[in-house]
Design a protein around this motif. Structure first.
Motif, PDB file in Angstrom:
ATOM      1  N   ARG A  58       0.851  -1.182   0.000  1.00 40.60           N
ATOM      2  CA  ARG A  58       0.000   0.000   0.000  1.00 40.60           C
ATOM      3  C   ARG A  58       0.885   1.229   0.000  1.00 40.60           C
ATOM      4  NH1 ARG A  58      -5.360  -1.480   2.888  1.00 40.60           N
ATOM      5  NH2 ARG A  58      -5.123  -3.709   2.958  1.00 40.60           N
ATOM      6  N   ASN A  59       0.692   2.101  -0.964  1.00 46.30           N
ATOM      7  CA  ASN A  59       1.524   3.288  -1.057  1.00 46.30           C
ATOM      8  C   ASN A  59       0.710   4.570  -1.060  1.00 46.30           C
ATOM      9  OD1 ASN A  59       3.937   1.837  -1.206  1.00 46.30           O
ATOM     10  ND2 ASN A  59       3.659   1.511  -3.393  1.00 46.30           N
ATOM     11  N   GLN A  60      -0.592   4.460  -1.146  1.00 49.97           N
ATOM     12  CA  GLN A  60      -1.416   5.650  -1.267  1.00 49.97           C
ATOM     13  C   GLN A  60      -2.237   5.876  -0.009  1.00 49.97           C
ATOM     14  OE1 GLN A  60      -3.688   4.945  -4.770  1.00 49.97           O
ATOM     15  NE2 GLN A  60      -1.987   5.396  -6.115  1.00 49.97           N
ATOM     16  N   SER A  75       1.090   7.345   6.815  1.00 53.20           N
ATOM     17  CA  SER A  75       1.017   7.316   5.350  1.00 53.20           C
ATOM     18  C   SER A  75       0.744   5.909   4.853  1.00 53.20           C
ATOM     19  CB  SER A  75       2.338   7.810   4.759  1.00 53.20           C
ATOM     20  OG  SER A  75       2.606   9.119   5.175  1.00 53.20           O
ATOM     21  N   GLY A  76       0.281   5.815   3.622  1.00 52.62           N
ATOM     22  CA  GLY A  76      -0.044   4.530   3.017  1.00 52.62           C
ATOM     23  C   GLY A  76       1.104   3.549   2.996  1.00 52.62           C
ATOM     24  N   ASN A  77       2.337   4.050   2.960  1.00 51.56           N
ATOM     25  CA  ASN A  77       3.497   3.165   2.951  1.00 51.56           C
ATOM     26  C   ASN A  77       3.895   2.736   4.358  1.00 51.56           C
ATOM     27  OD1 ASN A  77       4.666   5.457   3.994  1.00 51.56           O
ATOM     28  ND2 ASN A  77       6.114   5.740   2.323  1.00 51.56           N
ATOM     29  N   THR A 103      -6.361  10.567   0.495  1.00 51.61           N
ATOM     30  CA  THR A 103      -5.591   9.712  -0.400  1.00 51.61           C
ATOM     31  C   THR A 103      -4.655  10.589  -1.200  1.00 51.61           C
ATOM     32  OG1 THR A 103      -7.207   9.897  -2.183  1.00 51.61           O
ATOM     33  CG2 THR A 103      -7.495   8.075  -0.628  1.00 51.61           C
ATOM     34  N   ASN A 104      -3.666   9.960  -1.771  1.00 55.82           N
ATOM     35  CA  ASN A 104      -2.730  10.637  -2.636  1.00 55.82           C
ATOM     36  C   ASN A 104      -2.951  10.197  -4.086  1.00 55.82           C
ATOM     37  OD1 ASN A 104      -1.499  11.847  -0.453  1.00 55.82           O
ATOM     38  ND2 ASN A 104      -0.098  10.138  -0.163  1.00 55.82           N
ATOM     39  N   LEU A 105      -4.183   9.919  -4.436  1.00 55.70           N
ATOM     40  CA  LEU A 105      -4.483   9.441  -5.779  1.00 55.70           C
ATOM     41  C   LEU A 105      -4.277  10.550  -6.792  1.00 55.70           C
ATOM     42  CD1 LEU A 105      -7.757   7.446  -5.070  1.00 55.70           C
ATOM     43  CD2 LEU A 105      -5.448   6.555  -5.353  1.00 55.70           C
ATOM     44  N   ASP A 106      -3.750  10.197  -7.923  1.00 51.83           N
ATOM     45  CA  ASP A 106      -3.566  11.155  -9.011  1.00 51.83           C
ATOM     46  C   ASP A 106      -4.926  11.433  -9.617  1.00 51.83           C
ATOM     47  OD1 ASP A 106      -2.777  12.660 -11.151  1.00 51.83           O
ATOM     48  OD2 ASP A 106      -1.606  11.068 -12.119  1.00 51.83           O
TER      49      ASP A 106
END
Length: 109
Positions: A58-60, A75-77, A103-106
């Motif tokens: 998970r990174n986001q 954070s997601g990471n 979220t850090n989604l683009d």
């Protein structure tokens, strides 16, 4: 002062344990003195949210909340960033324990 906890040092601990440890280190307290995390956020849910998944990690995303006199961002990471709050911030923030979820989604995807 800000405390960031990530990487191999705390890798085998649960996310909730890493939050408690990071807050204790930031405030100079023993982990048993920072207060129960479950008064702010469900530790089991936090652990499940940031647990490893099959395939890619998970990174986001992130979860941000106030705990033990500190602003905490997980954070997601799995990184845990802790910043001790000053008295003025504590007095001004009366809207609740959980401050944000994002979220850090683009957005172009």
């Amino acid at each position: 002062m800000s405390q960031s906890v990530s990487g191999d040092t705390f890798e085998k601990r649960s996310t909730s344990q890493r939050v408690i440890t990071a807050v204790a280190e930031e405030t100079g307290n023993d982990p048993t003195e920072v207060g129960p995390l479950y008064h702010v956020v469900d530790p089991d849910a936090l652990d499940r949210l940031f647990s490893a998944t099959k395939g890619s990690g998970r990174n986001q995303g992130y979860v941000a909340f106030t705990f033990g006199g500190c602003d905490v961002v997980v954070s997601g990471n799995g990184d845990v960033d802790v910043t001790e709050r000053d008295v003025a911030t504590e007095l001004a923030d009366e809207d609740g324990d959980i401050r944000s979820l994002g979220t850090n989604l683009d957005e172009t995807a």
